[in-house]
Write a protein that holds these residues in place. Sequence first.
Motif, PDB file in Angstrom:
ATOM      1  N   TYR A   1       0.794  -1.185  -0.025  1.00  0.00           N
ATOM      2  CA  TYR A   1       0.020   0.066   0.066  1.00  0.00           C
ATOM      3  C   TYR A   1       0.804   1.260   0.149  1.00  0.00           C
ATOM      4  O   TYR A   1       2.041   1.245   0.543  1.00  0.00           O
ATOM      5  N   HIS A   2       0.511   2.383  -0.590  1.00  0.00           N
ATOM      6  CA  HIS A   2       1.151   3.461  -0.752  1.00  0.00           C
ATOM      7  C   HIS A   2       0.330   4.577  -0.142  1.00  0.00           C
ATOM      8  O   HIS A   2      -0.753   4.870  -0.593  1.00  0.00           O
ATOM      9  N   ILE A   3       1.022   5.553   0.306  1.00  0.00           N
ATOM     10  CA  ILE A   3       0.402   6.966   0.559  1.00  0.00           C
ATOM     11  C   ILE A   3       0.798   7.998  -0.381  1.00  0.00           C
ATOM     12  O   ILE A   3       2.288   8.030  -0.243  1.00  0.00           O
ATOM     13  N   VAL A   4      -0.010   8.548  -1.037  1.00  0.00           N
ATOM     14  CA  VAL A   4       0.184   9.255  -2.096  1.00  0.00           C
ATOM     15  C   VAL A   4      -0.312  10.607  -1.945  1.00  0.00           C
ATOM     16  O   VAL A   4      -1.425  10.527  -1.415  1.00  0.00           O
ATOM     17  N   ASP A   5      -0.143  11.479  -2.833  1.00  0.00           N
ATOM     18  CA  ASP A   5      -0.843  12.783  -2.894  1.00  0.00           C
ATOM     19  C   ASP A   5      -1.990  12.647  -4.036  1.00  0.00           C
ATOM     20  O   ASP A   5      -2.158  11.821  -4.838  1.00  0.00           O
ATOM     21  N   ASP A   6      -2.798  13.700  -3.861  1.00  0.00           N
ATOM     22  CA  ASP A   6      -3.975  13.759  -4.740  1.00  0.00           C
ATOM     23  C   ASP A   6      -3.493  13.596  -6.262  1.00  0.00           C
ATOM     24  O   ASP A   6      -4.117  13.158  -7.090  1.00  0.00           O
ATOM     25  N   ALA A   7      -2.551  14.474  -6.708  1.00  0.00           N
ATOM     26  CA  ALA A   7      -2.223  14.161  -8.015  1.00  0.00           C
ATOM     27  C   ALA A   7      -1.719  12.861  -8.622  1.00  0.00           C
ATOM     28  O   ALA A   7      -2.060  12.390  -9.615  1.00  0.00           O
ATOM     29  N   GLU A   8      -1.027  12.028  -7.606  1.00  0.00           N
ATOM     30  CA  GLU A   8      -0.722  10.886  -8.022  1.00  0.00           C
ATOM     31  C   GLU A   8      -1.955   9.813  -7.964  1.00  0.00           C
ATOM     32  O   GLU A   8      -2.031   8.914  -8.984  1.00  0.00           O
ATOM     33  N   LEU A   9      -2.919  10.089  -6.998  1.00  0.00           N
ATOM     34  CA  LEU A   9      -4.104   9.455  -7.092  1.00  0.00           C
ATOM     35  C   LEU A   9      -4.808   9.586  -8.406  1.00  0.00           C
ATOM     36  O   LEU A   9      -5.510   8.685  -8.814  1.00  0.00           O
ATOM     37  N   GLU A  10      -4.987  10.813  -8.797  1.00  0.00           N
ATOM     38  CA  GLU A  10      -5.632  11.121 -10.266  1.00  0.00           C
ATOM     39  C   GLU A  10      -4.838  10.437 -11.307  1.00  0.00           C
ATOM     40  O   GLU A  10      -5.568   9.711 -12.167  1.00  0.00           O
ATOM     41  N   LYS A  11      -3.662  10.096 -11.124  1.00  0.00           N
ATOM     42  CA  LYS A  11      -2.702   9.621 -12.321  1.00  0.00           C
ATOM     43  C   LYS A  11      -3.030   8.074 -12.234  1.00  0.00           C
ATOM     44  O   LYS A  11      -3.609   7.537 -13.198  1.00  0.00           O
ATOM     45  N   VAL A  12      -3.287   7.592 -11.010  1.00  0.00           N
ATOM     46  CA  VAL A  12      -3.487   6.091 -10.922  1.00  0.00           C
ATOM     47  C   VAL A  12      -4.892   5.695 -11.235  1.00  0.00           C
ATOM     48  O   VAL A  12      -5.115   4.934 -12.011  1.00  0.00           O
ATOM     49  N   ALA A  13      -5.929   6.508 -10.790  1.00  0.00           N
ATOM     50  CA  ALA A  13      -7.255   6.084 -10.941  1.00  0.00           C
ATOM     51  C   ALA A  13      -7.747   6.456 -12.466  1.00  0.00           C
ATOM     52  O   ALA A  13      -8.501   5.933 -12.978  1.00  0.00           O
TER      53      ALA A  13
ATOM     54  N   SER B   1      -8.767   9.465 -13.257  1.00  0.00           N
ATOM     55  CA  SER B   1     -10.055  10.133 -12.900  1.00  0.00           C
ATOM     56  C   SER B   1      -9.876  10.996 -11.532  1.00  0.00           C
ATOM     57  O   SER B   1      -9.070  10.898 -10.660  1.00  0.00           O
ATOM     58  N   GLY B   2     -10.274  12.372 -11.751  1.00  0.00           N
ATOM     59  CA  GLY B   2     -10.348  13.351 -10.646  1.00  0.00           C
ATOM     60  C   GLY B   2     -11.094  12.971  -9.532  1.00  0.00           C
ATOM     61  O   GLY B   2     -10.942  13.669  -8.333  1.00  0.00           O
ATOM     62  N   HIS B   3     -12.136  12.046  -9.880  1.00  0.00           N
ATOM     63  CA  HIS B   3     -12.960  11.605  -8.939  1.00  0.00           C
ATOM     64  C   HIS B   3     -12.741  10.393  -7.873  1.00  0.00           C
ATOM     65  O   HIS B   3     -13.647   9.675  -7.663  1.00  0.00           O
ATOM     66  N   HIS B   4     -11.379  10.067  -7.580  1.00  0.00           N
ATOM     67  CA  HIS B   4     -11.101   9.171  -6.747  1.00  0.00           C
ATOM     68  C   HIS B   4     -11.406   9.040  -5.325  1.00  0.00           C
ATOM     69  O   HIS B   4     -11.414   8.040  -4.899  1.00  0.00           O
TER      70      HIS B   4
ATOM     71  N   LEU C   1     -19.636  -2.840 -16.463  1.00  0.00           N
ATOM     72  CA  LEU C   1     -20.180  -2.631 -15.175  1.00  0.00           C
ATOM     73  C   LEU C   1     -18.950  -2.547 -14.068  1.00  0.00           C
ATOM     74  O   LEU C   1     -19.265  -2.144 -13.007  1.00  0.00           O
ATOM     75  N   GLN C   2     -17.678  -2.942 -14.451  1.00  0.00           N
ATOM     76  CA  GLN C   2     -16.715  -2.841 -13.805  1.00  0.00           C
ATOM     77  C   GLN C   2     -15.473  -1.930 -13.968  1.00  0.00           C
ATOM     78  O   GLN C   2     -14.579  -1.966 -13.484  1.00  0.00           O
ATOM     79  N   SER C   3     -15.998  -1.147 -14.683  1.00  0.00           N
ATOM     80  CA  SER C   3     -14.943   0.335 -14.903  1.00  0.00           C
ATOM     81  C   SER C   3     -14.898   1.024 -13.470  1.00  0.00           C
ATOM     82  O   SER C   3     -15.927   1.027 -12.726  1.00  0.00           O
ATOM     83  N   GLY C   4     -14.161   1.792 -13.366  1.00  0.00           N
ATOM     84  CA  GLY C   4     -13.856   2.423 -12.098  1.00  0.00           C
ATOM     85  C   GLY C   4     -14.810   3.446 -11.930  1.00  0.00           C
ATOM     86  O   GLY C   4     -15.457   3.615 -10.850  1.00  0.00           O
ATOM     87  N   ALA C   5     -15.298   4.231 -12.937  1.00  0.00           N
ATOM     88  CA  ALA C   5     -16.412   5.107 -12.802  1.00  0.00           C
ATOM     89  C   ALA C   5     -17.671   4.466 -12.367  1.00  0.00           C
ATOM     90  O   ALA C   5     -18.640   5.046 -11.627  1.00  0.00           O
ATOM     91  N   ALA C   6     -17.966   3.302 -12.943  1.00  0.00           N
ATOM     92  CA  ALA C   6     -19.360   2.602 -12.861  1.00  0.00           C
ATOM     93  C   ALA C   6     -19.236   2.245 -11.317  1.00  0.00           C
ATOM     94  O   ALA C   6     -20.344   2.280 -10.694  1.00  0.00           O
ATOM     95  N   LEU C   7     -18.236   1.386 -11.010  1.00  0.00           N
ATOM     96  CA  LEU C   7     -18.066   1.058  -9.648  1.00  0.00           C
ATOM     97  C   LEU C   7     -18.304   2.193  -8.459  1.00  0.00           C
ATOM     98  O   LEU C   7     -18.906   2.125  -7.541  1.00  0.00           O
ATOM     99  N   ARG C   8     -17.545   3.537  -8.783  1.00  0.00           N
ATOM    100  CA  ARG C   8     -17.532   4.440  -7.721  1.00  0.00           C
ATOM    101  C   ARG C   8     -18.922   4.877  -7.775  1.00  0.00           C
ATOM    102  O   ARG C   8     -19.655   5.140  -6.424  1.00  0.00           O
ATOM    103  N   THR C   9     -19.649   4.991  -8.810  1.00  0.00           N
ATOM    104  CA  THR C   9     -21.081   5.594  -8.902  1.00  0.00           C
ATOM    105  C   THR C   9     -22.324   4.605  -8.119  1.00  0.00           C
ATOM    106  O   THR C   9     -23.042   4.827  -7.602  1.00  0.00           O
ATOM    107  N   ALA C  10     -21.884   3.217  -8.231  1.00  0.00           N
ATOM    108  CA  ALA C  10     -22.663   2.133  -7.543  1.00  0.00           C
ATOM    109  C   ALA C  10     -22.333   1.983  -6.234  1.00  0.00           C
ATOM    110  O   ALA C  10     -23.230   1.443  -5.457  1.00  0.00           O
ATOM    111  N   GLU C  11     -21.531   2.860  -5.528  1.00  0.00           N
ATOM    112  CA  GLU C  11     -21.269   2.889  -4.103  1.00  0.00           C
ATOM    113  C   GLU C  11     -21.331   1.499  -3.429  1.00  0.00           C
ATOM    114  O   GLU C  11     -21.823   1.389  -2.314  1.00  0.00           O
ATOM    115  N   GLY C  12     -20.665   0.575  -4.123  1.00  0.00           N
ATOM    116  CA  GLY C  12     -20.359  -0.724  -3.393  1.00  0.00           C
ATOM    117  C   GLY C  12     -21.365  -1.696  -3.863  1.00  0.00           C
ATOM    118  O   GLY C  12     -21.252  -2.783  -3.679  1.00  0.00           O
ATOM    119  N   GLY C  13     -22.286  -1.125  -4.557  1.00  0.00           N
ATOM    120  CA  GLY C  13     -23.279  -2.281  -5.128  1.00  0.00           C
ATOM    121  C   GLY C  13     -22.993  -3.022  -6.297  1.00  0.00           C
ATOM    122  O   GLY C  13     -23.474  -4.241  -6.547  1.00  0.00           O
TER     123      GLY C  13
END
Length: 292
Positions: free
Chosen positions: A101-113, A115-118, A182-194
Amino acid sequence: MGMSQQRPKGGKAADPLQKPWMKNAKSAANKAKRPVAALKPQTAKPLKTVLDNEGKIYGENACRVMFQQRPESVIRLYLSAQLAPKFADMMKYLAAAKKAYHIVDDAELEKVAGSGHHGGIVLLVKRKAQQKLADYLQQKGRKQDCLLALDGVGNPHNLGAITRSCAHFGVGGIIMKQPELLQSGAALRTAEGGGEFVDGLSCDNLPLALKLCKEAGYTLITTSSHGGSSLYNTPLPAKVVIVFGEEMFGVSQHVAKNADIALQIPGTGKVESLNVSVAASLILGEWYRQQS
């Protein structure tokens, strides 16, 4: 040199009951107070090795539910220092399993995801295994079941919202030509765990898939903004497949003409139609109410 057990000057006595992972979480939280440069963010290079059976999940709720349901599928965690205390249990689990696991900043999270909605957290995970519709239908004993079939719906936010409603109302699965959407990052984020509770059911030919469903005892339901019976005056069978099309054109004519029931959602008529995810939620809610 041995470690002293004496109280440090000007400080508090060490808590003998404090767990090591709690110290790690506090350390991660303290990093949030340091300059960004002190975080020494990791690069996105490891994600270049993502395999076809791997995917990314981001968003706090989506990641939390995924970890609760199948923690063994987590491969790697990227986390902001601000969220670290909330996910101390996940970091402890990964450390014990010798996973990174890695503790990273928002810029790196956006790069990894990608998406800016990580939401401050990204998981690299093993994807849920896909199931073929034919295999699902061969499983016996379902006297009550609701399936969704999506005809051309591909917007990830609509897919995520539909998945969230499906999880809430106990839908067995979603029939699609491309269930991996259905398993894209954006779809799963919107599903809120569903997404952890609803399976994508793959099919090569939707009309043929719906024919197989009818042969298995399912009633085929479509919707129309121009005709059909009122949703709230129509008895809905215990075993149904509800078909939704993409918003501009709706379901294909071939699918519509083979429907057993055509439903209309009553309203003022001031707008042409409802968003597909909203329409799905209303119909699923009424089916669930009638079966309860």
